[in-house]
Design an enzyme around this catalytic site. Structure first.
Site, PDB file in Angstrom:
ATOM      1  N   PRO A  23       0.889  -1.184  -0.037  1.00 57.25           N
ATOM      2  CA  PRO A  23       0.051   0.133  -0.081  1.00 57.25           C
ATOM      3  C   PRO A  23       0.868   1.451  -0.110  1.00 57.25           C
ATOM      4  O   PRO A  23       1.862   1.175   0.916  1.00 57.25           O
ATOM      5  CB  PRO A  23      -0.783  -0.079   1.215  1.00 57.25           C
ATOM      6  CG  PRO A  23      -0.064  -0.901   2.229  1.00 57.25           C
ATOM      7  CD  PRO A  23       0.881  -1.800   1.277  1.00 57.25           C
ATOM      8  N   CYS A  25       0.495   5.656  -0.146  1.00 59.25           N
ATOM      9  CA  CYS A  25      -0.364   6.612  -0.364  1.00 59.25           C
ATOM     10  C   CYS A  25      -0.134   7.458  -1.453  1.00 59.25           C
ATOM     11  O   CYS A  25       1.062   7.765  -1.899  1.00 59.25           O
ATOM     12  CB  CYS A  25      -0.386   7.504   0.998  1.00 59.25           C
ATOM     13  SG  CYS A  25      -1.034   6.812   2.492  1.00 59.25           S
ATOM     14  N   ALA A  57      -3.427   3.199   2.588  1.00 58.58           N
ATOM     15  CA  ALA A  57      -3.952   3.360   3.571  1.00 58.58           C
ATOM     16  C   ALA A  57      -5.314   4.085   3.323  1.00 58.58           C
ATOM     17  O   ALA A  57      -5.324   5.169   3.008  1.00 58.58           O
ATOM     18  CB  ALA A  57      -3.058   4.011   4.785  1.00 58.58           C
ATOM     19  N   TYR A 181       0.982   5.010  13.250  1.00 55.46           N
ATOM     20  CA  TYR A 181      -0.264   5.482  13.118  1.00 55.46           C
ATOM     21  C   TYR A 181      -1.037   4.810  14.272  1.00 55.46           C
ATOM     22  O   TYR A 181      -0.591   4.212  15.121  1.00 55.46           O
ATOM     23  CB  TYR A 181      -1.075   4.942  11.917  1.00 55.46           C
ATOM     24  CG  TYR A 181      -0.387   5.729  10.553  1.00 55.46           C
ATOM     25  CD1 TYR A 181      -0.405   7.154  10.673  1.00 55.46           C
ATOM     26  CD2 TYR A 181       0.183   5.035   9.698  1.00 55.46           C
ATOM     27  CE1 TYR A 181       0.490   7.744   9.689  1.00 55.46           C
ATOM     28  CE2 TYR A 181       0.828   5.691   8.611  1.00 55.46           C
ATOM     29  CZ  TYR A 181       0.931   7.147   8.584  1.00 55.46           C
ATOM     30  OH  TYR A 181       1.860   7.819   7.587  1.00 55.46           O
ATOM     31  N   LEU A 299      13.246  -2.160   0.489  1.00 60.93           N
ATOM     32  CA  LEU A 299      14.465  -2.111  -0.530  1.00 60.93           C
ATOM     33  C   LEU A 299      14.635  -3.453  -1.067  1.00 60.93           C
ATOM     34  O   LEU A 299      15.845  -4.151  -1.077  1.00 60.93           O
ATOM     35  CB  LEU A 299      15.639  -1.670   0.316  1.00 60.93           C
ATOM     36  CG  LEU A 299      15.399  -0.194   0.790  1.00 60.93           C
ATOM     37  CD1 LEU A 299      16.756   0.311   1.409  1.00 60.93           C
ATOM     38  CD2 LEU A 299      15.274   0.717  -0.226  1.00 60.93           C
ATOM     39  N   GLY A 321       7.281  -1.552  -3.024  1.00 60.33           N
ATOM     40  CA  GLY A 321       6.700  -0.307  -3.359  1.00 60.33           C
ATOM     41  C   GLY A 321       7.172   0.428  -4.357  1.00 60.33           C
ATOM     42  O   GLY A 321       6.838   0.622  -5.475  1.00 60.33           O
TER      43      GLY A 321
END
Length: 355
Positions: A23, A25, A57, A181, A299, A321
Site C-alpha cells: 500500500p 498513499c 492506507a 499510526y 528495499l 513499493g
C-alpha cells in the site's frame, strides 16, 4: 520451480504469485473519494502481473485520515467510487486488497505533495486529532487522549469500513498497525502511557488491535485478513520484534491470516539502519517465532533478491513499493529474469516477453 511465482492459498482465494504491491498513499483523493488517478495507478500493477494489489492506507473515519487528501471508506459514496477500481484490478487477474487505517496523532497533516509540513490548521481544513495519550508526534499538533467511548467507536469504524470494502469488491483486508499510526501508537510504550485496560502490560496495549481483528473478522468472515506491523520503533525503550511476534500470534488466534512486516514511523528520533532487504530479518523472526505466514518489505528491488528471501524461508511473500512505481510491470520482468513461464502476460504485450 520459482517460489516467487508459485501460487499462495489465502482463506479460499489464491494469489497467483508472491510478488505483491505494498500500500502506497497517493494523496490524490477528494473528500475521501478515490479518483481516476487511483484507477490507473492500481490497475496497471495488475496488468503488470502482481499477485495482490493492496490499495493505500484508507481511512475508516474522516478524523482518521493522514491528510485531507487521503482515501476513505467511511461512507457509501467512497465505497461506490472504489468499486470500478477494484473491478479493474480483479479483471486483470490480481487479488484486490485495501489497507484500513486510522492515523491517530499523525492525522490532519499536510500531504507531502502540498509543499507544506506539519499539522493542517483548522482554518485550512484541519481537525483535532486523537491518540492513546496526549503526546504529540514531534512537530505536529497535540492530540486528545481517547476515552473508552472513543476507543469503542474506532473499533466499530473499522468494522463498518471492512463491510464497505467487501461490498466494493475488495478481497483482502489489511489492518494498519504500523508506521506510527493509531494502532501502533497503542502498541508502543513510547506513545501509550495509559493507566487503564488499554495501557501498561503488553496484553493491554494490544487490546485495541485484537478487538479490531475480531470485529473485522465478524464483518468480513470470508476475507483474508492481514495485519501490518512495524516490528521495531528503532528507538530505545520502544516496541520491538519480540512483542510483534507475541501479538502476531494473538492476532492469528482471533482470525488474522497473514502478517505484513515493516518497521519504524512512531517517533521522529528513530535511527533506522537501512540497506537492501533491511527489514527481512524482522519478517523471519515473526514467521518462525509465531508460526504465522508473513510478507517481507523494504528495499527489495530485483527478482533474484525477492526469490532468495523466499527460498531462505524468511517470508512467504514479498511486498514491494518503489520498485512497482519505477516499473509497473515488475512481476512480468521478474518472471523473465528468473526464466519462469507464466500464463498471465497480457496478450497485448506478448511481443515484449522475449526481449
Amino acid at each position: 520451480m520459482s517460489l516467487l511465482f508459485s501460487p499462495l492459498p489465502l482463506r479460499g482465494l489464491t494469489a497467483r504469485n508472491r510478488l505483491w504491491v505494498a500500500p502506497m498513499c497517493q494523496y490524490s483523493a477528494v473528500a475521501g473519494v478515490p479518483q481516476e488517478w487511483h484507477h490507473t495507478h492500481l490497475a496497471q500493477f495488475a496488468s503488470g502481473g502482481a499477485g495482490i494489489v493492496m490499495a493505500e492506507a484508507t481511512a475508516v473515519s474522516a478524523e482518521g485520515r493522514i491528510s485531507p487528501d487521503d482515501t476513505g471508506l467511511w461512507n457509501d459514496a467512497q465505497r461506490d467510487a472504489w468499486a470500478p477500481i477494484v473491478s479493474a484490478i480483479r479483471a486483470r487477474g490480481a487479488l484486490a486488497g485495501v489497507q484500513l487505517a486510522h492515523a491517530g496523532r499523525k492525522a490532519s497533516t499536510w500531504s507531502p505533495l502540498s509543499g507544506h509540513r506539519g499539522s493542517v490548521p483548522h482554518d485550512a481544513g484541519g481537525w483535532p486529532t486523537v491518540a492513546p495519550s496526549a503526546i504529540a508526534f514531534d512537530g505536529f499538533a497535540a492530540p486528545h487522549a481517547m476515552d473508552t467511548a472513543a476507543i469503542d467507536a474506532v473499533v466499530e469504524d473499522f468494522a463498518a469500513a471492512a463491510r464497505r470494502a467487501v461490498q466494493a469488491g475488495f478481497q483482502v483486508l489489511e489492518i494498519h498497525a504500523a508506521h506510527g499510526y493509531l494502532l501502533h501508537q497503542f502498541l508502543s510504550p513510547l506513545s501509550n502511557l495509559r493507566a487503564d485496560e488499554y495501557g501498561g502490560p503488553l496484553p493491554d496495549r494490544a487490546r485495541l488491535l485484537l478487538r479490531i481483528v475480531e470485529r473485522v473478522r465478524d464483518a468480513a468472515p470470508d476475507a483474508p485478513i492481514f495485519v501490518r506491523f512495524s516490528a521495531s520503533d528503532w528507538a530505545e525503550g520502544g516496541w520491538d520484534v519480540a512483542e510483534t511476534t507475541t501479538v502476531a500470534a494473538w492476532a492469528a488466534e482471533r482470525g488474522a491470516d497473514f502478517f505484513d512486516i515493516s518497521s519504524g514511523g512512531l517517533v521522529a528520533h528513530q535511527k533506522v539502519l537501512t540497506a537492501p532487504g533491511y527489514q527481512v530479518g524482522f519478517a523471519a523472526h515473526v514467521r518462525r517465532g509465531a508460526g504465522v505466514p508473513v510478507s517481507a518489505v523494504g528495499l527489495i528491488t530485483d527478482a533474484a533478491q525477492a526469490e532468495d528471501v523466499l527460498t531462505a524461508g524468511d517470508a512467504d511473500a514479498v511486498m514491494a513499493g518503489r520498485e512497482w512505481l519505477r516499473d509497473p510491470h515488475f512481476a512480468l520482468r521478474a518472471a523473465s529474469e528468473l526464466g519462469v513461464e507464466i500464463d498471465y502476460w497480457p496478450k497485448q504485450y506478448l511481443r515484449a516477453r522475449a526481449a
